[in-house]
Design a protein around this motif. Structure first.
Motif, PDB file in Angstrom:
ATOM      1  N   PRO A 155       3.759  -0.571   1.571  1.00  9.60           N
ATOM      2  CA  PRO A 155       4.565  -1.592   0.903  1.00  9.60           C
ATOM      3  C   PRO A 155       4.530  -1.349  -0.603  1.00  9.60           C
ATOM      4  O   PRO A 155       3.514  -0.914  -1.141  1.00  9.60           O
ATOM      5  N   ARG A 156       5.644  -1.601  -1.285  1.00 14.11           N
ATOM      6  CA  ARG A 156       5.659  -1.368  -2.731  1.00 14.11           C
ATOM      7  C   ARG A 156       4.706  -2.315  -3.450  1.00 14.11           C
ATOM      8  O   ARG A 156       4.144  -1.969  -4.503  1.00 14.11           O
ATOM      9  N   GLU A 157       4.500  -3.499  -2.868  1.00  9.94           N
ATOM     10  CA  GLU A 157       3.579  -4.472  -3.462  1.00  9.94           C
ATOM     11  C   GLU A 157       2.630  -5.013  -2.409  1.00  9.94           C
ATOM     12  O   GLU A 157       2.975  -5.141  -1.239  1.00  9.94           O
ATOM     13  N   MET A 158       1.421  -5.321  -2.845  1.00 11.26           N
ATOM     14  CA  MET A 158       0.394  -5.939  -2.004  1.00 11.26           C
ATOM     15  C   MET A 158      -0.171  -7.138  -2.740  1.00 11.26           C
ATOM     16  O   MET A 158      -0.503  -7.028  -3.929  1.00 11.26           O
ATOM     17  N   PHE A 159      -0.245  -8.265  -2.078  1.00 14.54           N
ATOM     18  CA  PHE A 159      -0.832  -9.474  -2.665  1.00 14.54           C
ATOM     19  C   PHE A 159      -0.144  -9.839  -3.988  1.00 14.54           C
ATOM     20  O   PHE A 159      -0.772 -10.280  -4.945  1.00 14.54           O
ATOM     21  N   GLY A 160       1.172  -9.593  -4.037  1.00 11.94           N
ATOM     22  CA  GLY A 160       1.937  -9.954  -5.216  1.00 11.94           C
ATOM     23  C   GLY A 160       1.781  -9.020  -6.398  1.00 11.94           C
ATOM     24  O   GLY A 160       2.257  -9.313  -7.494  1.00 11.94           O
ATOM     25  N   ALA A 161       1.139  -7.887  -6.186  1.00 13.95           N
ATOM     26  CA  ALA A 161       0.939  -6.913  -7.272  1.00 13.95           C
ATOM     27  C   ALA A 161       1.368  -5.537  -6.793  1.00 13.95           C
ATOM     28  O   ALA A 161       1.486  -5.276  -5.590  1.00 13.95           O
ATOM     29  N   SER A 162       1.606  -4.634  -7.740  1.00 12.71           N
ATOM     30  CA  SER A 162       2.017  -3.271  -7.426  1.00 12.71           C
ATOM     31  C   SER A 162       0.940  -2.550  -6.618  1.00 12.71           C
ATOM     32  O   SER A 162      -0.238  -2.554  -6.986  1.00 12.71           O
ATOM     33  N   THR A 163       1.341  -1.934  -5.513  1.00  7.81           N
ATOM     34  CA  THR A 163       0.408  -1.148  -4.713  1.00  7.81           C
ATOM     35  C   THR A 163      -0.210  -0.032  -5.550  1.00  7.81           C
ATOM     36  O   THR A 163      -1.413   0.229  -5.472  1.00  7.81           O
ATOM     37  N   VAL A 223     -10.553   4.002  -0.958  1.00  6.04           N
ATOM     38  CA  VAL A 223      -9.308   3.377  -1.418  1.00  6.04           C
ATOM     39  C   VAL A 223      -8.191   3.635  -0.414  1.00  6.04           C
ATOM     40  O   VAL A 223      -7.399   2.742  -0.107  1.00  6.04           O
ATOM     41  N   ASP A 224      -8.130   4.849   0.118  1.00  4.86           N
ATOM     42  CA  ASP A 224      -7.119   5.167   1.125  1.00  4.86           C
ATOM     43  C   ASP A 224      -7.266   4.292   2.363  1.00  4.86           C
ATOM     44  O   ASP A 224      -6.268   3.809   2.920  1.00  4.86           O
ATOM     45  N   ARG A 225      -8.493   4.079   2.799  1.00  5.22           N
ATOM     46  CA  ARG A 225      -8.714   3.227   3.973  1.00  5.22           C
ATOM     47  C   ARG A 225      -8.227   1.808   3.715  1.00  5.22           C
ATOM     48  O   ARG A 225      -7.609   1.176   4.582  1.00  5.22           O
ATOM     49  N   PHE A 226      -8.483   1.311   2.515  1.00  2.17           N
ATOM     50  CA  PHE A 226      -8.022  -0.034   2.154  1.00  2.17           C
ATOM     51  C   PHE A 226      -6.495  -0.099   2.169  1.00  2.17           C
ATOM     52  O   PHE A 226      -5.906  -1.034   2.729  1.00  2.17           O
ATOM     53  N   LEU A 227      -5.841   0.899   1.557  1.00  4.19           N
ATOM     54  CA  LEU A 227      -4.378   0.897   1.499  1.00  4.19           C
ATOM     55  C   LEU A 227      -3.770   0.941   2.898  1.00  4.19           C
ATOM     56  O   LEU A 227      -2.797   0.229   3.188  1.00  4.19           O
ATOM     57  N   LEU A 228      -4.338   1.754   3.768  1.00  3.91           N
ATOM     58  CA  LEU A 228      -3.803   1.869   5.124  1.00  3.91           C
ATOM     59  C   LEU A 228      -4.047   0.611   5.946  1.00  3.91           C
ATOM     60  O   LEU A 228      -3.208   0.226   6.773  1.00  3.91           O
ATOM     61  N   LEU A 229      -5.169  -0.052   5.705  1.00  6.23           N
ATOM     62  CA  LEU A 229      -5.448  -1.298   6.407  1.00  6.23           C
ATOM     63  C   LEU A 229      -4.433  -2.370   6.027  1.00  6.23           C
ATOM     64  O   LEU A 229      -3.854  -3.041   6.895  1.00  6.23           O
ATOM     65  N   ALA A 257      -1.486  -1.834   4.672  1.00  6.84           N
ATOM     66  CA  ALA A 257      -0.164  -1.386   5.103  1.00  6.84           C
ATOM     67  C   ALA A 257       0.087  -1.729   6.561  1.00  6.84           C
ATOM     68  O   ALA A 257       1.185  -2.163   6.936  1.00  6.84           O
ATOM     69  N   ARG A 258      -0.942  -1.571   7.392  1.00  2.00           N
ATOM     70  CA  ARG A 258      -0.771  -1.905   8.804  1.00  2.00           C
ATOM     71  C   ARG A 258      -0.582  -3.401   8.985  1.00  2.00           C
ATOM     72  O   ARG A 258       0.215  -3.849   9.827  1.00  2.00           O
ATOM     73  N   MET A 259      -1.282  -4.196   8.181  1.00  2.00           N
ATOM     74  CA  MET A 259      -1.130  -5.652   8.260  1.00  2.00           C
ATOM     75  C   MET A 259       0.283  -6.084   7.844  1.00  2.00           C
ATOM     76  O   MET A 259       0.871  -6.978   8.453  1.00  2.00           O
ATOM     77  N   VAL A 260       0.820  -5.433   6.815  1.00  2.65           N
ATOM     78  CA  VAL A 260       2.117  -5.836   6.269  1.00  2.65           C
ATOM     79  C   VAL A 260       3.281  -5.215   7.049  1.00  2.65           C
ATOM     80  O   VAL A 260       4.262  -5.901   7.357  1.00  2.65           O
ATOM     81  N   VAL A 279       5.560   7.126   0.660  1.00  2.00           N
ATOM     82  CA  VAL A 279       6.795   6.361   0.504  1.00  2.00           C
ATOM     83  C   VAL A 279       6.435   4.918   0.171  1.00  2.00           C
ATOM     84  O   VAL A 279       5.645   4.288   0.867  1.00  2.00           O
ATOM     85  N   LEU A 280       6.992   4.410  -0.915  1.00  2.00           N
ATOM     86  CA  LEU A 280       6.842   3.003  -1.263  1.00  2.00           C
ATOM     87  C   LEU A 280       8.095   2.290  -0.793  1.00  2.00           C
ATOM     88  O   LEU A 280       9.192   2.516  -1.311  1.00  2.00           O
ATOM     89  N   ASP A 281       7.951   1.452   0.208  1.00  2.00           N
ATOM     90  CA  ASP A 281       9.105   0.863   0.878  1.00  2.00           C
ATOM     91  C   ASP A 281       9.863  -0.108  -0.015  1.00  2.00           C
ATOM     92  O   ASP A 281       9.281  -1.009  -0.612  1.00  2.00           O
ATOM     93  N   VAL A 282      11.183   0.087  -0.104  1.00  2.00           N
ATOM     94  CA  VAL A 282      12.042  -0.820  -0.875  1.00  2.00           C
ATOM     95  C   VAL A 282      13.065  -1.507   0.026  1.00  2.00           C
ATOM     96  O   VAL A 282      14.042  -2.073  -0.471  1.00  2.00           O
ATOM     97  N   GLY A 283      12.850  -1.442   1.338  1.00  2.00           N
ATOM     98  CA  GLY A 283      13.737  -2.134   2.261  1.00  2.00           C
ATOM     99  C   GLY A 283      14.134  -1.344   3.488  1.00  2.00           C
ATOM    100  O   GLY A 283      14.652  -1.914   4.456  1.00  2.00           O
TER     101      GLY A 283
END
Length: 431
Positions: free
Chosen positions: A235-243, A259-265, A267-270, A298-302
């Motif tokens: 996602p381009r943003e997480m918790f209202g802030a830039s990923t 950090v990668d594990r956190f981002l993937l976790l 991302a799977r939630m979102v 890829v930072l998703d924009v839609g």
């Protein structure tokens, strides 16, 4: 300005003569490329009162952004990570500036620092002339009135700022010449409007491929995205802030794998399970794979929601083309009206720069910086090589990395330029 003076001097090559009639020895560095990296170096040199000459092959600054990007493009990172040194974006710019916002910023930046590149100067060769301790750079110039006039420039310093995205990459696929529909590279794509109602195969699943599929959908086309290898979608943003911003902050305290594990976790939630829809994730995490291969997540924009809904269909790697469509590696075949190759770009440095491999690999990518030896003989930074050679904009960190490289390279050149001026003054006074 120096650039204007040198432009007048270079006019003596004449007509189609490919051999320079003389060499123009410059007081300051030569910068190859007038994109964001080259502009950032020039602006910083201007701050240090160091003269410079920029050689640019196109007809203006920021050629990639001006002539080879689609209309809906926005910066994928927040503007705070994309500003060039010394001048921020206007406060009324959106968080993710549009293509036109960014181009306006670059032109204003060039005007502010009185940067006037020598345009339509295609560098054909650059090499270090050991006997005279100068970099020699040959160019050809094409204008509306003359063709391929040659010129040669020389300087103690050469800055390679031609970019990682200088030349388009189109894969060789069997049968491509037989395809009867339109086939183009993403650099030629502007809008999905003219593809309305058409079945369009987009080859490549990076940020450009994803966003063009989104644009095609919004204009009533039917996009199919061919995926050859794994891709990380975040996602381009997480918790209202830039990923990206969150990742940069976490990297100050945590190892990249954590950090990668956190981002993937997150991302799977979102986003959910991307593999369920045909987008297999690589074994390496998004930041680690960026470090190793240079491939950005890829930072998703839609586009992701349209993939889930089936409006963007994922298909396998293309095995070959036919007159009406494509055959895929799984044996399936489909008909298409058009094909867009979102297959990226490459550096063109190996075609003109002659160096010993200290800064660039054989394919024009940045070579990792050497570690300083105990004697200090190998003590150069990622942007600095031996004999006055510099690279800016090849760090794989986008505009943020280019700005940092530009500050370091320009400051280093300024110090050496000032030493040269002092030495020249001392020599004159001693006569």
């Amino acid at each position: 300005m120096q650039g204007e003076q040198e432009q007048q001097k270079a006019g003596g090559g004449g007509g189609g003569d490919q051999t320079p009639s003389h060499c123009i020895v410059l007081d300051g560095p030569i910068i190859v490329g007038a994109g964001p990296s080259g502009l950032a170096v020039a602006a910083t040199l201007r701050q240090h009162s160091v003269p410079f000459t920029i050689l640019e092959r196109s007809g203006g600054v920021a050629d990639l952004w001006t002539n080879r990007t689609y209309d809906r493009l926005r910066l994928h990172l927040p503007k705070m990570f994309c500003e060039l040194p010394h001048v921020g974006f206007p406060p009324d710019f959106p968080t993710y500036p549009t293509k036109h916002d960014f181009l306006g910023y670059l032109h204003s930046y060039a005007a502010r620092f009185a940067i006037a590149p020598l345009l339509r100067r295609t560098v054909t060769r650059a090499w270090y002339d050991e006997p005279v301790s100068l970099w020699r750079v040959t160019t050809t110039t094409t204008t509306t009135t003359t063709s391929a006039a040659a010129a040669e420039y020389a300087s103690p310093w050469l800055v390679v700022a031609s970019g990682e995205n200088a030349e388009v990459v189109v894969p060789k696929v069997k049968g491509r010449e037989r395809f009867a529909g339109e086939a183009l590279h993403s650099s030629e794509y502007r809008s999905g409007e003219r593809f309305r109602g058409m079945r369009v195969l987009v080859v490549g699943c990076g940020n450009s491929g994803m966003e063009m599929c989104l644009d095609l959908c919004e204009h009533g086309a039917m996009p199919f995205m061919s995926v050859r290898s794994g891709v990380h979608v975040l996602p381009r943003e997480m918790f209202g802030a830039s990923t990206f911003g969150i990742a940069m902050k976490l990297l100050r305290w945590l190892p990249i794998k954590i950090v990668d594990r956190f981002l993937l976790l997150v991302a799977r939630m979102v986003l959910g399970d991307t593999e369920k829809y045909g987008l297999k994730r690589p074994k390496l995490g998004p930041l680690e794979i960026k470090n190793v291969t240079g491939k950005s997540p890829v930072l998703d924009v839609g586009a992701w929601s349209l993939i889930k809904s089936g409006n963007i269909k994922i298909v396998p790697e293309v095995e070959s083309f036919s007159g009406s469509g494509a055959r895929f590696v799984d044996g399936s075949e489909m008909a298409f009206d058009a094909v867009i190759f979102a297959t990226g770009y490459r550096s063109n440095v190996p075609s003109w720069l002659k160096e010993d491999g200290e800064l660039f690999t054989e394919d024009g990518k940045a070579r990792r910086a050497r570690c300083p030896s105990s004697s200090g003989s190998d003590d150069w930074s990622s942007w600095r090589g031996p004999r006055g050679l510099y690279r800016v904009g090849f760090s794989g960190r986008g505009l943020l990395g280019a700005g940092a490289d530009a500050l370091g390279a320009a400051a280093d050149i300024a110090g050496r330029w000032q030493e040269a001026q002092q030495a020249t003054g001392a020599n004159i006074s001693s006569v």
